[in-house]
Motif scaffolding. Structure first.
Motif, mmCIF file in Angstrom:
data_model
loop_
_atom_site.group_PDB
_atom_site.id
_atom_site.type_symbol
_atom_site.label_atom_id
_atom_site.label_comp_id
_atom_site.label_asym_id
_atom_site.label_seq_id
_atom_site.Cartn_x
_atom_site.Cartn_y
_atom_site.Cartn_z
ATOM 1 N N GLU A 76 0.831 -1.190 0.000
ATOM 2 C CA GLU A 76 0.000 0.000 0.000
ATOM 3 C C GLU A 76 0.873 1.250 0.000
ATOM 4 O O GLU A 76 2.019 1.229 0.464
ATOM 5 C CB GLU A 76 -0.904 0.011 1.238
ATOM 6 N N PRO A 77 0.336 2.360 -0.489
ATOM 7 C CA PRO A 77 1.117 3.604 -0.471
ATOM 8 C C PRO A 77 1.169 4.207 0.922
ATOM 9 O O PRO A 77 0.405 3.824 1.814
ATOM 10 C CB PRO A 77 0.341 4.504 -1.440
ATOM 11 N N PHE A 78 2.106 5.121 1.111
ATOM 12 C CA PHE A 78 2.241 5.873 2.362
ATOM 13 C C PHE A 78 2.439 4.938 3.563
ATOM 14 O O PHE A 78 1.980 5.231 4.664
ATOM 15 C CB PHE A 78 1.029 6.788 2.587
ATOM 16 N N THR A 79 3.097 3.808 3.330
ATOM 17 C CA THR A 79 3.298 2.801 4.371
ATOM 18 C C THR A 79 4.745 2.312 4.312
ATOM 19 O O THR A 79 5.282 2.083 3.233
ATOM 20 C CB THR A 79 2.341 1.620 4.190
ATOM 21 N N ASP A 80 5.358 2.129 5.485
ATOM 22 C CA ASP A 80 6.734 1.645 5.564
ATOM 23 C C ASP A 80 6.758 0.123 5.634
ATOM 24 O O ASP A 80 6.016 -0.487 6.414
ATOM 25 C CB ASP A 80 7.428 2.225 6.793
ATOM 26 N N TYR A 81 7.664 -0.474 4.812
ATOM 27 C CA TYR A 81 7.832 -1.925 4.790
ATOM 28 C C TYR A 81 9.319 -2.263 4.811
ATOM 29 O O TYR A 81 10.168 -1.478 4.344
ATOM 30 C CB TYR A 81 7.226 -2.527 3.515
ATOM 31 N N ASN A 82 9.627 -3.437 5.347
ATOM 32 C CA ASN A 82 10.940 -4.051 5.202
ATOM 33 C C ASN A 82 10.759 -5.299 4.342
ATOM 34 O O ASN A 82 10.011 -6.210 4.708
ATOM 35 C CB ASN A 82 11.533 -4.429 6.558
ATOM 36 N N CYS A 83 11.445 -5.312 3.193
ATOM 37 C CA CYS A 83 11.253 -6.392 2.231
ATOM 38 C C CYS A 83 12.532 -7.239 2.122
ATOM 39 O O CYS A 83 13.638 -6.698 1.978
ATOM 40 C CB CYS A 83 10.888 -5.834 0.857
ATOM 41 N N THR A 84 12.342 -8.539 2.192
ATOM 42 C CA THR A 84 13.454 -9.480 2.070
ATOM 43 C C THR A 84 13.209 -10.372 0.858
ATOM 44 O O THR A 84 12.109 -10.908 0.677
ATOM 45 C CB THR A 84 13.585 -10.358 3.330
ATOM 46 N N GLY A 85 14.259 -10.517 0.033
ATOM 47 C CA GLY A 85 14.130 -11.348 -1.149
ATOM 48 C C GLY A 85 14.537 -12.786 -0.880
ATOM 49 O O GLY A 85 15.570 -13.056 -0.247
ATOM 50 N N GLN A 86 13.751 -13.729 -1.331
ATOM 51 C CA GLN A 86 14.066 -15.155 -1.233
ATOM 52 C C GLN A 86 14.627 -15.613 -2.586
ATOM 53 O O GLN A 86 13.906 -15.655 -3.578
ATOM 54 C CB GLN A 86 12.824 -15.957 -0.868
ATOM 55 N N ILE A 87 15.928 -15.912 -2.580
ATOM 56 C CA ILE A 87 16.564 -16.393 -3.810
ATOM 57 C C ILE A 87 16.198 -17.856 -4.001
ATOM 58 O O ILE A 87 16.438 -18.695 -3.125
ATOM 59 C CB ILE A 87 18.092 -16.225 -3.738
ATOM 60 N N ASN A 91 12.345 -22.801 -7.952
ATOM 61 C CA ASN A 91 11.276 -22.598 -6.957
ATOM 62 C C ASN A 91 11.638 -23.086 -5.564
ATOM 63 O O ASN A 91 10.782 -23.091 -4.677
ATOM 64 C CB ASN A 91 9.972 -23.274 -7.400
ATOM 65 N N ASP A 92 12.874 -23.494 -5.337
ATOM 66 C CA ASP A 92 13.320 -23.881 -3.995
ATOM 67 C C ASP A 92 14.174 -22.756 -3.425
ATOM 68 O O ASP A 92 15.147 -22.309 -4.060
ATOM 69 C CB ASP A 92 14.146 -25.166 -4.042
ATOM 70 N N THR A 93 13.802 -22.261 -2.234
ATOM 71 C CA THR A 93 14.540 -21.166 -1.611
ATOM 72 C C THR A 93 15.904 -21.657 -1.149
ATOM 73 O O THR A 93 16.008 -22.655 -0.423
ATOM 74 C CB THR A 93 13.759 -20.601 -0.419
ATOM 75 N N ILE A 94 16.944 -20.929 -1.561
ATOM 76 C CA ILE A 94 18.288 -21.320 -1.149
ATOM 77 C C ILE A 94 18.969 -20.233 -0.321
ATOM 78 O O ILE A 94 19.844 -20.553 0.490
ATOM 79 C CB ILE A 94 19.156 -21.662 -2.379
ATOM 80 N N LYS A 95 18.573 -18.978 -0.467
ATOM 81 C CA LYS A 95 19.156 -17.889 0.308
ATOM 82 C C LYS A 95 18.165 -16.726 0.397
ATOM 83 O O LYS A 95 17.233 -16.634 -0.387
ATOM 84 C CB LYS A 95 20.454 -17.375 -0.336
ATOM 85 N N ASN A 96 18.412 -15.837 1.380
ATOM 86 C CA ASN A 96 17.667 -14.593 1.514
ATOM 87 C C ASN A 96 18.589 -13.412 1.258
ATOM 88 O O ASN A 96 19.780 -13.444 1.629
ATOM 89 C CB ASN A 96 17.060 -14.455 2.911
ATOM 90 N N THR A 97 18.042 -12.386 0.648
ATOM 91 C CA THR A 97 18.828 -11.168 0.442
ATOM 92 C C THR A 97 18.792 -10.310 1.696
ATOM 93 O O THR A 97 18.042 -10.576 2.647
ATOM 94 C CB THR A 97 18.255 -10.345 -0.725
ATOM 95 N N THR A 98 19.597 -9.281 1.677
ATOM 96 C CA THR A 98 19.549 -8.301 2.756
ATOM 97 C C THR A 98 18.222 -7.542 2.692
ATOM 98 O O THR A 98 17.735 -7.202 1.613
ATOM 99 C CB THR A 98 20.718 -7.303 2.631
ATOM 100 N N ALA A 99 17.602 -7.266 3.868
ATOM 101 C CA ALA A 99 16.316 -6.559 3.907
ATOM 102 C C ALA A 99 16.470 -5.146 3.356
ATOM 103 O O ALA A 99 17.491 -4.479 3.578
ATOM 104 C CB ALA A 99 15.775 -6.516 5.326
ATOM 105 N N ILE A 100 15.467 -4.675 2.638
ATOM 106 C CA ILE A 100 15.469 -3.340 2.051
ATOM 107 C C ILE A 100 14.214 -2.597 2.491
ATOM 108 O O ILE A 100 13.118 -3.173 2.563
ATOM 109 C CB ILE A 100 15.552 -3.422 0.501
ATOM 110 N N HIS A 101 14.390 -1.306 2.822
ATOM 111 C CA HIS A 101 13.250 -0.485 3.239
ATOM 112 C C HIS A 101 12.499 -0.007 2.003
ATOM 113 O O HIS A 101 13.102 0.501 1.044
ATOM 114 C CB HIS A 101 13.722 0.715 4.054
ATOM 115 N N VAL A 102 11.176 -0.155 2.048
ATOM 116 C CA VAL A 102 10.332 0.232 0.908
ATOM 117 C C VAL A 102 9.203 1.133 1.404
ATOM 118 O O VAL A 102 8.515 0.796 2.368
ATOM 119 C CB VAL A 102 9.745 -1.006 0.190
#
Length: 333
Positions: A76-87, A91-102
Motif C-alpha cells: 500500500e502507499p504511504f506505508t513503511d515496509y521491510n522487504c526481504t528477497g528469497q533467492i 522454486n526452492d529457496t536457497i538464500k535470503n537477500t539483505t532486507a530493504i526499506h520500501v
C-alpha cells in the motif's frame, strides 16, 4: 589454499553454465533498487551476475506494522515496509537477500475541480490522477478525502469514487467567500497533495428589521428609526419604508446606509401605519416590521384661534367703552 581456489573456479564455471551454489551466493553483494511506484517492483542485479542461470529467481516478502506480510503486488502507499528477497533455484529457496526499506508515496493530484453552491452549501467534484500510482488508484480502498471550507464549516459529506470524489459542505453563511480544501487522506491520515478552491455561497434572505421607534419633530411629521440590519446576505443593503393609510401606500422611501426615515406634510391627527423591510437586491426579509402612529393636532390652527380669541377678549371692552363714550358725547350736544 590451492584446493580452495580450484573449488571457487569450479563454482564460477557452474554459474556461467547455469548451476548455482548457495554458499557462493552468500558472498555475492546483490544490489537492490528501492521502488518509486506502485505496483512495486524491486530491481536487482542477480541475472547480471549469473546471466546463464535462468533458473534463479528472487521473490520478495514484505512486513509492515503488526508483522503483516505482503507480496510486492500487495503493498500500500504511504506505508513503511521491510522487504526481504528469497533467492530461489527451480522454486526452492536457497538464500535470503539483505532486507530493504520500501515506501511509496503516491503523487496524488486533485484535478478538474467542479464547483456548485447554494446559499448555505458548497458542492465540489474532482478527478484524482497520479504519475507513480495511476495503475492502482481504483484499487486503493483506504484512500479517501476531507472537504474543509474556511472561515467556517459545520457539516460535510464525502463520496469517494474510483477516480476522484464529491463532497458537500453545508451549514454555511449565505453570500460569503470561502476557501475550500480537498485533502486526500490514507488510513485517516492527511497525505499530499491538498488542493484549494475559492467559492462564494449564493444570495440568502436578509435578517429581519428590528423594533421601530417613532418620533414627531413637528405635529404633521413622522420620523421612524430602527437598528440597522446587520446581515443582508446579498449585493445590496437597502432599508425600504412604506407609509400607508387605509391599506393604501401613501409614501415610500429607501435608505441604504441606515434605518431612518422622515415623512413630512402629513394630515394632522391622522393614524398611519409605517412598515420597514430589508432588501438585498434579490430577497426581502421574511418579517415586515410595522408600527401604527398618529400625527398630532394642527398646532398652527390652534395658535391662530387663540390669538384671535385673545384679541377678541381684549378688544371687546375697548370697543364697548368707545361706544359708551361716543354715546355720551352725542347726549351732551
Amino acid at each position: 589454499m590451492a584446493g580452495l581456489y580450484r573449488i571457487k573456479i569450479l563454482l564460477l564455471w557452474a554459474g556461467i553454465f547455469g548451476v548455482a551454489d548457495s554458499e557462493f551466493l552468500s558472498s555475492i553483494q546483490i544490489r537492490q533498487t528501492n521502488p518509486k511506484e506502485l505496483p512495486a517492483n524491486i530491481e536487482d542485479n542477480l541475472h547480471q551476475l549469473y546471466p546463464r542461470c535462468t533458473n534463479l529467481t528472487i521473490d520478495y516478502i514484505c512486513s509492515g506494522s503488526g508483522n503483516n506480510f505482503k507480496n510486492l503486488s500487495e503493498l500500500e502507499p504511504f506505508t513503511d515496509y521491510n522487504c526481504t528477497g528469497q533467492i530461489k533455484e527451480n522454486n526452492d529457496t536457497i538464500k535470503n537477500t539483505t532486507a530493504i526499506h520500501v515506501r511509496v508515496d503516491c503523487d496524488l493530484q486533485i484535478e478538474k475541480v467542479e464547483q456548485n453552491s447554494t446559499n448555505t452549501s458548497i458542492n465540489l467534484k474532482w478527478t484524482t490522477t497520479s504519475l507513480n500510482c495511476e495503475k492502482v488508484l481504483p484499487e486503493l480502498e483506504n484512500l479517501s478525502y476531507d472537504c474543509r471550507c474556511h472561515p467556517e464549516y459545520e457539516q460535510l459529506t464525502v463520496n469517494k469514487q474510483p477516480r476522484g470524489g464529491t463532497c458537500e459542505v453545508s451549514g454555511l453563511t449565505p453570500f460569503t467567500d470561502y476557501t475550500c480544501t480537498v485533502q486526500p487522506t490514507y488510513n485517516n491520515k492527511d497525505v499530499p497533495q491538498p488542493t484549494e478552491v475559492k467559492q462564494k455561497t449564493g444570495v440568502g434572505v436578509p435578517d429581519d428589521v428590528g423594533t421601530l421607534k417613532p418620533s414627531f419633530p413637528e405635529h404633521n411629521v413622522i420620523k421612524v428609526t430602527c437598528p440597522t440590519v446587520k446581515n443582508f446576505f446579498g449585493p445590496k443593503t437597502i432599508h425600504i419604508a412604506n407609509l400607508t393609510y387605509g391599506g393604501v401606500i401613501q409614501r415610500s422611501q429607501n435608505n441604504s446606509k441606515k434605518c431612518e426615515f422622515e415623512f413630512k406634510d402629513l394630515s394632522y391627527s391622522t393614524y398611519y401605519v409605517v412598515e420597514v423591510v430589508a432588501f438585498n437586491g434579490h430577497f426581502s426579509s421574511k418579517t415586515v416590521s410595522s408600527k401604527t402612529v398618529s400625527t398630532l393636532y394642527n398646532d398652527k390652527a390652534v395658535i391662530g384661534f387663540l390669538v384671535f380669541f385673545i384679541i377678541c377678549v381684549v378688544m371687546v371692552p375697548v370697543f364697548y367703552k368707545i361706544k359708551i363714550y361716543m354715546k355720551k358725547s352725542r347726549s351732551s350736544q
